[in-house]
Design a protein around this motif. Sequence first.
Motif, PDB file in Angstrom:
ATOM      1  N   THR A  20       0.851  -1.192   0.000  1.00 51.44           N
ATOM      2  CA  THR A  20       0.000   0.000   0.000  1.00 51.44           C
ATOM      3  C   THR A  20       0.893   1.250   0.000  1.00 51.44           C
ATOM      4  O   THR A  20       1.855   1.317   0.759  1.00 51.44           O
ATOM      5  CB  THR A  20      -0.891   0.035   1.263  1.00 51.44           C
ATOM      6  OG1 THR A  20      -1.594  -1.187   1.360  1.00 51.44           O
ATOM      7  CG2 THR A  20      -1.875   1.197   1.211  1.00 51.44           C
ATOM      8  N   THR A  24      -1.345   6.675   1.068  1.00 52.36           N
ATOM      9  CA  THR A  24      -2.679   6.172   1.393  1.00 52.36           C
ATOM     10  C   THR A  24      -2.776   5.860   2.885  1.00 52.36           C
ATOM     11  O   THR A  24      -3.771   6.181   3.540  1.00 52.36           O
ATOM     12  CB  THR A  24      -2.984   4.913   0.551  1.00 52.36           C
ATOM     13  OG1 THR A  24      -2.859   5.251  -0.833  1.00 52.36           O
ATOM     14  CG2 THR A  24      -4.374   4.384   0.818  1.00 52.36           C
ATOM     15  N   ARG A  27      -2.933   9.197   4.888  1.00 56.42           N
ATOM     16  CA  ARG A  27      -4.184   9.946   4.757  1.00 56.42           C
ATOM     17  C   ARG A  27      -5.386   9.153   5.265  1.00 56.42           C
ATOM     18  O   ARG A  27      -6.253   9.704   5.943  1.00 56.42           O
ATOM     19  CB  ARG A  27      -4.415  10.337   3.285  1.00 56.42           C
ATOM     20  CG  ARG A  27      -3.482  11.447   2.794  1.00 56.42           C
ATOM     21  CD  ARG A  27      -3.749  11.806   1.324  1.00 56.42           C
ATOM     22  NE  ARG A  27      -5.108  12.262   1.095  1.00 56.42           N
ATOM     23  CZ  ARG A  27      -5.520  13.518   1.235  1.00 56.42           C
ATOM     24  NH1 ARG A  27      -4.675  14.456   1.594  1.00 56.42           N
ATOM     25  NH2 ARG A  27      -6.776  13.834   1.021  1.00 56.42           N
ATOM     26  N   GLU A  28      -5.428   7.873   4.924  1.00 54.22           N
ATOM     27  CA  GLU A  28      -6.646   7.116   5.194  1.00 54.22           C
ATOM     28  C   GLU A  28      -6.600   6.377   6.530  1.00 54.22           C
ATOM     29  O   GLU A  28      -7.595   6.327   7.230  1.00 54.22           O
ATOM     30  CB  GLU A  28      -6.912   6.129   4.053  1.00 54.22           C
ATOM     31  CG  GLU A  28      -6.918   6.760   2.657  1.00 54.22           C
ATOM     32  CD  GLU A  28      -7.929   7.893   2.521  1.00 54.22           C
ATOM     33  OE1 GLU A  28      -9.014   7.826   3.148  1.00 54.22           O
ATOM     34  OE2 GLU A  28      -7.634   8.862   1.780  1.00 54.22           O
TER      35      GLU A  28
ATOM     36  N   ARG B 174     -14.154  13.990   4.723  1.00 52.60           N
ATOM     37  CA  ARG B 174     -14.338  12.613   5.193  1.00 52.60           C
ATOM     38  C   ARG B 174     -15.666  12.492   5.942  1.00 52.60           C
ATOM     39  O   ARG B 174     -15.689  12.287   7.154  1.00 52.60           O
ATOM     40  CB  ARG B 174     -13.180  12.205   6.131  1.00 52.60           C
ATOM     41  CG  ARG B 174     -11.813  12.069   5.462  1.00 52.60           C
ATOM     42  CD  ARG B 174     -11.789  10.893   4.493  1.00 52.60           C
ATOM     43  NE  ARG B 174     -10.492  10.747   3.843  1.00 52.60           N
ATOM     44  CZ  ARG B 174     -10.112  11.410   2.758  1.00 52.60           C
ATOM     45  NH1 ARG B 174     -10.928  12.302   2.209  1.00 52.60           N
ATOM     46  NH2 ARG B 174      -8.935  11.210   2.211  1.00 52.60           N
ATOM     47  N   TYR B 180     -15.193   4.846  -1.334  1.00 53.05           N
ATOM     48  CA  TYR B 180     -14.319   5.352  -2.388  1.00 53.05           C
ATOM     49  C   TYR B 180     -14.701   4.726  -3.727  1.00 53.05           C
ATOM     50  O   TYR B 180     -14.832   3.502  -3.822  1.00 53.05           O
ATOM     51  CB  TYR B 180     -12.857   5.037  -2.058  1.00 53.05           C
ATOM     52  CG  TYR B 180     -12.413   5.727  -0.787  1.00 53.05           C
ATOM     53  CD1 TYR B 180     -11.728   6.930  -0.842  1.00 53.05           C
ATOM     54  CD2 TYR B 180     -12.735   5.195   0.463  1.00 53.05           C
ATOM     55  CE1 TYR B 180     -11.351   7.587   0.320  1.00 53.05           C
ATOM     56  CE2 TYR B 180     -12.369   5.842   1.632  1.00 53.05           C
ATOM     57  CZ  TYR B 180     -11.675   7.043   1.556  1.00 53.05           C
ATOM     58  OH  TYR B 180     -11.318   7.685   2.703  1.00 53.05           O
ATOM     59  N   GLU B 220      -9.754   3.400   0.234  1.00 49.40           N
ATOM     60  CA  GLU B 220      -9.085   3.848  -0.980  1.00 49.40           C
ATOM     61  C   GLU B 220      -8.195   2.738  -1.546  1.00 49.40           C
ATOM     62  O   GLU B 220      -8.151   2.513  -2.757  1.00 49.40           O
ATOM     63  CB  GLU B 220      -8.261   5.095  -0.685  1.00 49.40           C
ATOM     64  CG  GLU B 220      -7.573   5.642  -1.908  1.00 49.40           C
ATOM     65  CD  GLU B 220      -7.002   7.028  -1.673  1.00 49.40           C
ATOM     66  OE1 GLU B 220      -5.856   7.108  -1.208  1.00 49.40           O
ATOM     67  OE2 GLU B 220      -7.700   8.004  -1.932  1.00 49.40           O
ATOM     68  N   ALA B 221      -7.488   2.046  -0.665  1.00 51.39           N
ATOM     69  CA  ALA B 221      -6.606   0.968  -1.138  1.00 51.39           C
ATOM     70  C   ALA B 221      -7.411  -0.117  -1.845  1.00 51.39           C
ATOM     71  O   ALA B 221      -7.008  -0.630  -2.895  1.00 51.39           O
ATOM     72  CB  ALA B 221      -5.826   0.383   0.042  1.00 51.39           C
TER      73      ALA B 221
END
Lengths: 155, 690
Positions: A20, A24, A27-28, B174, B180, B220-221
């Motif tokens: 990953t 990402t 941020r996530e 968010r 996503y 997102e991943a």
Amino acid sequence: MTTPFTVNGRDVTVDAQPDTPLLTVLREDLGLLGSRFGCGLGLCGACFVRLDGHVVPACDTPLWQAEGKDVVTVEGLSEPGHAHPVQQAILDRQAAQCGFCISGIVVNAATLLDEQPDADEEDVVAALDRNLCRCGVQRRIVDAVLAARSGAASS
Amino acid sequence: MTTTEPLRTVDVPPHVADNPRLGQWISFPDDLSPDAVGVRIGKVELGQGIVTALAQVAADALALPVAQVRMLNAHTGLGPDEGLTAGSLSMVQAGPALRYVGAVVRDLVARVADDHPGASFVDVARTLDPATDLATWEPRTDQPPVRRVVGTDLPRLDLPDKVLGRPRYLADLRPAGLRYGRALRPPSFGATLVDVDAAKVEGLQLVRDGSFVGVVAATEAEADAALVRLREATTWDERDLLPDEHDLTTFLKAGPHDDIPVLDEPDAPAPTHTATYTRPFLAHASIAPSCGLARWSDDGTTVHVWSHSQGIHNLRAAIATSLGLDAAAVTVEHVENAGCYGHNAADDAAFDAVLLARSVPGTAVQVRWSRRDELAWGPLASAMVADLSATLAGGRVTGWRHDVWSQGHSSRPGYGGGTPGLLAGQHRADPDPSPAAGDPPPDRGGGTTRNAVPIYDVGPRSIAGHRLSASPLRTSAMRALGAYLNVFAIECFMDELAEQAGTDPVDFRLAHLADERARAVIERARDGSGWGTPLPDETGRGIGFARYKDRGAWCAVVAEVTVDHEVRVRRLTIAVDVGLAVSPDGVRNQIEGGATQATSWTTRERVRFDRRRVTSDDWETYPILRFSEAPLVDVHVIDRPDQPSLGAGEAAQGPTAAAIANAVHAALGVRVRDLPLTADAVVRAIEQAE
């Protein structure tokens, strides 16, 4: 799969696929939204972070590369609520338009001034050549970084 | 309006007439501090600083310190419809509206202040009826004008968040339960989706509608991984549709065309000089890819959209039209994202989010485009070619002809009489029509022919545009539209004519120019640049000038350029007249940025494509100006406090391009008429000249 590392001085362990992108994860998973997604290809610098002191694009750095290392993001350059001298100089000179490139530029410039407090214009331009700015604010940003030198040295 | 209009001494600004409810402009949301007034405008922050400049206007209009004015984001349900944030019109349109609104509010507060002893201005303003019709209320003209922050350098209100790395952009929103989404763009223009291998996409949350296909995921991943699997599972039917990228002039001139007559004055003498100037397709190349966020209601009947669109009302109508909904079912609010220089993919990304979010009612879905899609699938700025000819007699120009060929410069949502103009709409099973791009109307400056009429006294003129009425390449508005190429052509041609006449290029322009404000910026740029003083070898100076859209800002640029193995723009000296400069440093910043971006267009940029797809889809294949290539820019703002404010964002583009090319000629003695001015283009021009 968990990966331990430190972010802005804090120990974290992230449960994510090792490939990953670090951006990402920041941020996530960690809610650090200051590093911006600009290209995902490691070509624009909007997501620059420090990885063990080196400026790297977080979008092009897989999580496994950060294992056990020290990551510093734009949020970690100064105490919460305080501006880093580079940030303050950018605000003083209004050296931004859309601002989307600025986080990565601040990380890059702050790192340069840490390593080379007396960096001259040529040094600043050479370092920032890894960053893209589309609004055309390059010269104001260079002037701001040069003006930040004394402030950076004393911080 | 249905109400009877009283005799009035102050004209109602058009944007107030269109949006007459007080509550559209002035409101007091729950989270507003008690001593502040909320001001909601329809213009949006694109990185140009307009919201801060308009906060200055609003503060003075309300006679409040700017700290007591809070600018609220544009919103189709709550705020005024001020059309597009485009065309350098924000200050021209929203400035007078805010002054008028402020005057009415001050008047209304003064009239009822006695009923609220001890109450502050803001306390009284809170009691005003939001339904008050501003357009029928005549503000008293005896209120002294207030000017406290207009004309001063107020720091941008949005920059602290952006510079300090705080969440501020659309991509940072968010909302709870966010998912996503990713849209899979076809592999090439005109490709149709033949098959999706079900086995390869098992377990993915797929959305398919004709050739539009995408995924929704929890993270997102996962969304990125799902997109990779989806791409591998799809089969497409592709065709060769695109023209030869190496012969755009033939493509542009082949037609079919819509002809745009501009001027055809009689008795033009036979031309003595001709030249042809070209530019390639250009990309917006915003530093962030476009982003959209949408959430449908639980029952799937209404949708709320967050977008960085330049025109949220048009976007709202386009979404409703494409989906067959009542416009009332769609709400769009503006959230800032990266810099925007025209009609980019912001609206497209919003519609992707709408389509993907429809599969999960009640859940917000964020769609962020990839860099490659942004450069390959966002609307392009059209390639153009201009043929100029003129008659030179006795050192003066006595006749002028300008023909320009281009694709259209506007395919914004709603173009062509209501076409949605959203990318995904063209790929759905029941596709939206996709006519070729048009142009803004002449009274908004046109597109193909923008700035095609020279400001100079050149005798009888014949000016015409020829716009392709069909093309496989999607084009739309980008900063300055056709003015970039038209000004480049006119100003390079003036230099060529000056050379033929044996006259200094600045003197030649001044000899053909009566407009005093035009003369003033040219003289200021000349004087500030060291014009005429010696320069090192292989270095030259050149000038370019225009009045944007013939009714906007006056801007003159002197470029200092060295040509060794490539064109290096060392310094730009610029003089600009925008009337009253509401934010002088904001004007400087816009001119610096516009000129620097134009330097990038002029020396580096060209969209590349093969017969099927855009191939310049990352920062290596679509290089933009780097820090080491950015010129020093010295801006002189000629302030005219007694003149109406004009926009600054698009004034520098054309003059900068011409100044650079004219400086290349001064350095090398060769005319390079094809943009971009790369080393290859310079070598080609030298070979052609020999």
